[in-house]
Design a protein around this motif. Structure first.
Motif, PDB file in Angstrom:
ATOM      1  N   GLY A  16       0.801  -1.214   0.000  1.00  0.00           N
ATOM      2  CA  GLY A  16       0.000   0.000   0.000  1.00  0.00           C
ATOM      3  C   GLY A  16       0.838   1.270   0.000  1.00  0.00           C
ATOM      4  O   GLY A  16       0.388   2.311   0.468  1.00  0.00           O
ATOM      5  N   ASN A  17       2.065   1.180  -0.504  1.00  0.00           N
ATOM      6  CA  ASN A  17       2.975   2.330  -0.577  1.00  0.00           C
ATOM      7  C   ASN A  17       3.262   2.952   0.776  1.00  0.00           C
ATOM      8  O   ASN A  17       3.444   4.160   0.887  1.00  0.00           O
ATOM      9  CB  ASN A  17       2.438   3.396  -1.545  1.00  0.00           C
ATOM     10  CG  ASN A  17       2.415   2.899  -2.970  1.00  0.00           C
ATOM     11  OD1 ASN A  17       3.329   2.202  -3.405  1.00  0.00           O
ATOM     12  ND2 ASN A  17       1.371   3.227  -3.694  1.00  0.00           N
ATOM     13  N   LYS A  18       3.279   2.136   1.812  1.00  0.00           N
ATOM     14  CA  LYS A  18       3.630   2.620   3.145  1.00  0.00           C
ATOM     15  C   LYS A  18       5.141   2.474   3.337  1.00  0.00           C
ATOM     16  O   LYS A  18       5.726   1.466   2.959  1.00  0.00           O
ATOM     17  CB  LYS A  18       2.905   1.812   4.222  1.00  0.00           C
ATOM     18  CG  LYS A  18       1.398   1.967   4.165  1.00  0.00           C
ATOM     19  CD  LYS A  18       0.741   1.093   5.190  1.00  0.00           C
ATOM     20  CE  LYS A  18      -0.763   1.126   5.037  1.00  0.00           C
ATOM     21  NZ  LYS A  18      -1.406   0.115   5.877  1.00  0.00           N
ATOM     22  N   VAL A  19       5.734   3.498   3.898  1.00  0.00           N
ATOM     23  CA  VAL A  19       7.164   3.481   4.197  1.00  0.00           C
ATOM     24  C   VAL A  19       7.334   3.891   5.648  1.00  0.00           C
ATOM     25  O   VAL A  19       6.965   5.009   6.029  1.00  0.00           O
ATOM     26  CB  VAL A  19       7.962   4.448   3.285  1.00  0.00           C
ATOM     27  CG1 VAL A  19       9.433   4.442   3.655  1.00  0.00           C
ATOM     28  CG2 VAL A  19       7.765   4.087   1.822  1.00  0.00           C
ATOM     29  N   TRP A  20       7.857   2.979   6.454  1.00  0.00           N
ATOM     30  CA  TRP A  20       8.099   3.264   7.857  1.00  0.00           C
ATOM     31  C   TRP A  20       9.591   3.522   8.039  1.00  0.00           C
ATOM     32  O   TRP A  20      10.425   2.688   7.689  1.00  0.00           O
ATOM     33  CB  TRP A  20       7.684   2.102   8.735  1.00  0.00           C
ATOM     34  CG  TRP A  20       6.194   1.869   8.807  1.00  0.00           C
ATOM     35  CD1 TRP A  20       5.223   2.485   8.082  1.00  0.00           C
ATOM     36  CD2 TRP A  20       5.533   0.927   9.636  1.00  0.00           C
ATOM     37  NE1 TRP A  20       3.992   1.992   8.413  1.00  0.00           N
ATOM     38  CE2 TRP A  20       4.150   1.030   9.366  1.00  0.00           C
ATOM     39  CE3 TRP A  20       5.963  -0.005  10.568  1.00  0.00           C
ATOM     40  CZ2 TRP A  20       3.202   0.254  10.023  1.00  0.00           C
ATOM     41  CZ3 TRP A  20       5.022  -0.776  11.217  1.00  0.00           C
ATOM     42  CH2 TRP A  20       3.646  -0.646  10.941  1.00  0.00           C
ATOM     43  N   ALA A  21       9.911   4.673   8.589  1.00  0.00           N
ATOM     44  CA  ALA A  21      11.286   5.014   8.950  1.00  0.00           C
ATOM     45  C   ALA A  21      11.428   4.701  10.433  1.00  0.00           C
ATOM     46  O   ALA A  21      10.688   5.233  11.261  1.00  0.00           O
ATOM     47  CB  ALA A  21      11.557   6.487   8.686  1.00  0.00           C
ATOM     48  N   ILE A  22      12.373   3.817  10.764  1.00  0.00           N
ATOM     49  CA  ILE A  22      12.510   3.341  12.140  1.00  0.00           C
ATOM     50  C   ILE A  22      13.924   3.623  12.638  1.00  0.00           C
ATOM     51  O   ILE A  22      14.902   3.235  12.001  1.00  0.00           O
ATOM     52  CB  ILE A  22      12.195   1.835  12.227  1.00  0.00           C
ATOM     53  CG1 ILE A  22      10.782   1.572  11.678  1.00  0.00           C
ATOM     54  CG2 ILE A  22      12.343   1.345  13.659  1.00  0.00           C
ATOM     55  CD1 ILE A  22      10.459   0.106  11.499  1.00  0.00           C
ATOM     56  N   GLU A  23      13.986   4.276  13.765  1.00  0.00           N
ATOM     57  CA  GLU A  23      15.258   4.582  14.419  1.00  0.00           C
ATOM     58  C   GLU A  23      15.208   3.973  15.812  1.00  0.00           C
ATOM     59  O   GLU A  23      14.175   3.962  16.470  1.00  0.00           O
ATOM     60  CB  GLU A  23      15.452   6.101  14.497  1.00  0.00           C
ATOM     61  CG  GLU A  23      16.803   6.545  14.976  1.00  0.00           C
ATOM     62  CD  GLU A  23      17.919   6.201  14.000  1.00  0.00           C
ATOM     63  OE1 GLU A  23      19.049   5.979  14.480  1.00  0.00           O
ATOM     64  OE2 GLU A  23      17.683   6.133  12.783  1.00  0.00           O
ATOM     65  N   SER A  24      16.317   3.451  16.267  1.00  0.00           N
ATOM     66  CA  SER A  24      16.389   2.814  17.583  1.00  0.00           C
ATOM     67  C   SER A  24      17.189   3.685  18.538  1.00  0.00           C
ATOM     68  O   SER A  24      18.286   4.136  18.213  1.00  0.00           O
ATOM     69  CB  SER A  24      17.040   1.440  17.431  1.00  0.00           C
ATOM     70  OG  SER A  24      17.168   0.830  18.683  1.00  0.00           O
ATOM     71  N   THR A  54       5.723   7.375   5.660  1.00  0.00           N
ATOM     72  CA  THR A  54       4.343   7.500   6.124  1.00  0.00           C
ATOM     73  C   THR A  54       4.260   7.369   7.636  1.00  0.00           C
ATOM     74  O   THR A  54       3.275   7.791   8.235  1.00  0.00           O
ATOM     75  CB  THR A  54       3.444   6.446   5.452  1.00  0.00           C
ATOM     76  OG1 THR A  54       3.978   5.146   5.676  1.00  0.00           O
ATOM     77  CG2 THR A  54       3.331   6.719   3.956  1.00  0.00           C
ATOM     78  N   ARG A  55       5.261   6.752   8.236  1.00  0.00           N
ATOM     79  CA  ARG A  55       5.394   6.709   9.701  1.00  0.00           C
ATOM     80  C   ARG A  55       6.844   6.961  10.048  1.00  0.00           C
ATOM     81  O   ARG A  55       7.742   6.450   9.387  1.00  0.00           O
ATOM     82  CB  ARG A  55       4.979   5.355  10.282  1.00  0.00           C
ATOM     83  CG  ARG A  55       3.491   5.175  10.364  1.00  0.00           C
ATOM     84  CD  ARG A  55       3.113   3.888  11.065  1.00  0.00           C
ATOM     85  NE  ARG A  55       3.224   3.996  12.513  1.00  0.00           N
ATOM     86  CZ  ARG A  55       3.034   2.964  13.340  1.00  0.00           C
ATOM     87  NH1 ARG A  55       2.738   1.767  12.855  1.00  0.00           N
ATOM     88  NH2 ARG A  55       3.149   3.127  14.637  1.00  0.00           N
ATOM     89  N   ARG A  56       7.053   7.731  11.105  1.00  0.00           N
ATOM     90  CA  ARG A  56       8.394   8.008  11.634  1.00  0.00           C
ATOM     91  C   ARG A  56       8.398   7.448  13.050  1.00  0.00           C
ATOM     92  O   ARG A  56       7.761   8.007  13.943  1.00  0.00           O
ATOM     93  CB  ARG A  56       8.671   9.501  11.644  1.00  0.00           C
ATOM     94  CG  ARG A  56       8.638  10.109  10.255  1.00  0.00           C
ATOM     95  CD  ARG A  56       8.698  11.614  10.301  1.00  0.00           C
ATOM     96  NE  ARG A  56       8.539  12.147   8.954  1.00  0.00           N
ATOM     97  CZ  ARG A  56       9.148  13.229   8.510  1.00  0.00           C
ATOM     98  NH1 ARG A  56       9.943  13.921   9.305  1.00  0.00           N
ATOM     99  NH2 ARG A  56       8.953  13.637   7.279  1.00  0.00           N
ATOM    100  N   ILE A  57       9.108   6.357  13.225  1.00  0.00           N
ATOM    101  CA  ILE A  57       9.049   5.611  14.477  1.00  0.00           C
ATOM    102  C   ILE A  57      10.406   5.621  15.159  1.00  0.00           C
ATOM    103  O   ILE A  57      11.432   5.378  14.520  1.00  0.00           O
ATOM    104  CB  ILE A  57       8.619   4.154  14.213  1.00  0.00           C
ATOM    105  CG1 ILE A  57       7.229   4.132  13.568  1.00  0.00           C
ATOM    106  CG2 ILE A  57       8.663   3.331  15.481  1.00  0.00           C
ATOM    107  CD1 ILE A  57       6.827   2.788  13.014  1.00  0.00           C
ATOM    108  N   GLU A 104       6.716   9.003  16.267  1.00  0.00           N
ATOM    109  CA  GLU A 104       6.055   8.157  17.258  1.00  0.00           C
ATOM    110  C   GLU A 104       7.096   7.360  18.024  1.00  0.00           C
ATOM    111  O   GLU A 104       7.749   6.501  17.445  1.00  0.00           O
ATOM    112  CB  GLU A 104       5.144   7.145  16.572  1.00  0.00           C
ATOM    113  CG  GLU A 104       4.073   7.700  15.684  1.00  0.00           C
ATOM    114  CD  GLU A 104       3.378   6.576  14.950  1.00  0.00           C
ATOM    115  OE1 GLU A 104       2.827   5.670  15.610  1.00  0.00           O
ATOM    116  OE2 GLU A 104       3.419   6.588  13.713  1.00  0.00           O
ATOM    117  N   PRO A 105       7.264   7.594  19.313  1.00  0.00           N
ATOM    118  CA  PRO A 105       8.111   6.706  20.089  1.00  0.00           C
ATOM    119  C   PRO A 105       7.309   5.437  20.411  1.00  0.00           C
ATOM    120  O   PRO A 105       6.186   5.526  20.912  1.00  0.00           O
ATOM    121  CB  PRO A 105       8.443   7.506  21.347  1.00  0.00           C
ATOM    122  CG  PRO A 105       7.373   8.520  21.448  1.00  0.00           C
ATOM    123  CD  PRO A 105       6.816   8.740  20.072  1.00  0.00           C
ATOM    124  N   VAL A 106       7.855   4.290  20.061  1.00  0.00           N
ATOM    125  CA  VAL A 106       7.124   3.033  20.209  1.00  0.00           C
ATOM    126  C   VAL A 106       8.030   2.007  20.886  1.00  0.00           C
ATOM    127  O   VAL A 106       9.148   1.766  20.422  1.00  0.00           O
ATOM    128  CB  VAL A 106       6.675   2.505  18.822  1.00  0.00           C
ATOM    129  CG1 VAL A 106       5.946   1.187  18.947  1.00  0.00           C
ATOM    130  CG2 VAL A 106       5.807   3.537  18.114  1.00  0.00           C
TER     131      VAL A 106
END
Length: 101
Positions: free
Chosen positions: A31-39, A61-64, A80-82
């Motif tokens: 669905g053309n979603k791109v999640w950028a994830i940083e630890s 689409t999400r910055r996590i 979003e801190p997750v």
């Protein structure tokens, strides 16, 4: 975490963004979603422009930010801190797999 994602099917394409700025893990989802994830290890994480700029480049689409915090809480810039367990449960749910215990 990225090694686990690699085994979660062809509908999730992990990659990385490196250059003057970087993103720890980019996850392309259906669905053309791109999640950028940083630890981050901190329970009160912060991120620099070095995270925001590549997120804009890849149209995330999400910055996590995965952190050691026990709950989600608001951050500026659409980040979003997750907690790691919550993120893993979200990824499993996208795949149609039951919750982690």
């Amino acid at each position: 975490m990225s090694n686990d994602v690699l085994h979660w099917g062809q509908d999730r394409r992990p990659s990385f963004y490196e250059g003057d700025a970087e993103i720890g893990l980019l996850l392309e989802l259906p669905g053309n979603k791109v999640w950028a994830i940083e630890s981050k290890r901190s329970s009160a994480p912060t991120v620099s422009r070095g995270f925001h700029l590549p997120c804009d480049d890849v149209v995330a689409t999400r910055r996590i930010v995965v952190s050691s915090a026990n709950a989600k809480f608001p951050m500026t810039g659409g980040i979003e801190p997750v907690p790691l367990l919550v993120l893993m449960q979200e990824l499993l749910a996208l795949r149609g797999v039951g919750a982690l215990s």
